[in-house]
Design an enzyme around this catalytic site. Structure first.
Site, PDB file in Angstrom:
ATOM      1  N   THR A 100      51.782  10.831  78.599  1.00 17.74           N
ATOM      2  CA  THR A 100      51.159   9.600  78.096  1.00 17.74           C
ATOM      3  C   THR A 100      50.194   9.925  76.961  1.00 17.74           C
ATOM      4  OG1 THR A 100      49.290   9.592  79.624  1.00 17.74           O
ATOM      5  CG2 THR A 100      51.327   8.561  80.380  1.00 17.74           C
TER       6      THR A 100
ATOM      7  N   GLY B 159      46.435  13.359  74.397  1.00 14.33           N
ATOM      8  CA  GLY B 159      47.738  13.428  75.054  1.00 14.33           C
ATOM      9  C   GLY B 159      47.887  14.609  75.975  1.00 14.33           C
ATOM     10  N   ASN B 160      49.006  14.613  76.667  1.00 14.85           N
ATOM     11  CA  ASN B 160      49.349  15.711  77.564  1.00 14.85           C
ATOM     12  C   ASN B 160      50.610  16.382  77.053  1.00 14.85           C
ATOM     13  OD1 ASN B 160      47.344  14.745  79.392  1.00 14.85           O
ATOM     14  ND2 ASN B 160      48.577  15.495  81.061  1.00 14.85           N
ATOM     15  N   ARG B 161      50.692  17.685  77.214  1.00 12.11           N
ATOM     16  CA  ARG B 161      51.890  18.401  76.790  1.00 12.11           C
ATOM     17  C   ARG B 161      53.020  18.148  77.769  1.00 12.11           C
ATOM     18  NH1 ARG B 161      50.450  24.621  75.642  1.00 12.11           N
ATOM     19  NH2 ARG B 161      52.668  24.708  75.190  1.00 12.11           N
ATOM     20  N   SER B 162      54.068  17.543  77.310  1.00 16.39           N
ATOM     21  CA  SER B 162      55.274  17.430  78.125  1.00 16.39           C
ATOM     22  C   SER B 162      56.420  17.023  77.227  1.00 16.39           C
ATOM     23  CB  SER B 162      55.096  16.385  79.223  1.00 16.39           C
ATOM     24  OG  SER B 162      56.323  16.236  79.918  1.00 16.39           O
TER      25      SER B 162
END
Ligand code: CTP
Ligand code: CA
Length: 228
Positions: free
Chosen positions: A22, A33-36
């Site tokens: 997200t 943000g998040n790492r994915s």
């Protein structure tokens, strides 16, 4: 685990998978943000389709082609993901939260782009806590529904995993050990899947598809028998 002659052991089931990371807006052009990459969530969606499930894939900021046969719901922020997942989960047999959900969002969204010239020192960004979707799913679980979380841990991987599984009220928690290059954006993954029933399933390093198949094996074993 027996998957039946045709391999379609999830036929007649509806599963919800979340994927990606997200983004929490700071201003119209910036985010936290998040790492994915979304690769693990997309592998879960593809394998569930192959096993006969109706699949809703709630995808946050993923640059991957839609998996054939899955219903993709694109979202941006954690709150958008929460709404989409909870809505789809109402009628789902299983929910797998593979997404990296941001724990915090900027407390005050700036409606105009923050300009660097406005002050000599940048203002700190205050953060507010996001709702925990997985914990909410555990609380709202419908009878027989199977809830699965993912956790990336760096230290005390198993102890942290067990504590997180209990805290979230999930049935299964897929625990990855993360280091600099161990998981993110890679096609392969190694994990241990912890069950609320005390089970412990090790998945050796391999394709994210293989981990996905193991997750569905464990989910299928926990689903109530299909209604005729
Ligand atoms: N998760 C969620 N909603 C959040 C944060 C996380 O649904 N606001 C889900 C993730 O999708 C994942 C699981 O919870 O399936 C575990 O996420 P993780 O970040 O490991 O757990 P947290 O409870 O956020 O703990 P921490 O980040 O402090 O380790
Ligand atoms: Ca977190």
């Amino acid at each position: 685990l027996a998957r039946g002659a045709d391999g379609r052991d999830l036929a007649g089931r509806h599963v919800v998978v979340s994927a990606g990371g997200t983004r929490e807006a700071i201003d119209p052009v910036r985010f936290i943000g998040n790492r994915s990459s979304g690769l693990q969530g997309y592998a879960l969606a593809r394998t569930a389709v192959a096993r006969g499930a109706r699949v809703t894939l709630v995808a946050a900021n993923v640059a991957l082609p839609d998996p054939a046969g899955a219903h993709v719901v694109p979202v941006g922020s954690a709150e958008e993901m929460r709404k989409a997942v909870l809505e789809a989960a109402g009628a789902a047999d299983a929910v797998v939260m593979a997404a990296a959900v941001a724990d915090f969002r900027p407390a005050d969204y700036q409606g105009s782009k923050i300009k660097k010239a406005e002050s000599a020192e940048p203002a700190p960004i205050r953060l507010a806590k996001n709702a925990d979707i997985l914990a909410e799913l555990g609380q709202r679980r419908t009878p027989g529904q199977v809830i699965v979380g993912f956790a990336a841990e760096t230290d005390d991987v198993l102890a942290n995993g067990r504590a997180k599984l209990a805290r979230k009220g999930s049935d299964l928690l897929v625990v990855n050990q993360v280091g600099e290059d161990l998981t993110f954006g890679r096609p392969d993954n190694a994990a241990v899947v912890l069950g609320a029933d005390g089970s412990h399933t090790e998945v050796s390093r391999g394709a994210k598809e293989a981990l996905a198949e193991t997750v569905w094996d464990l989910v299928a074993a926990r689903l109530a028998p299909a209604s005729p």
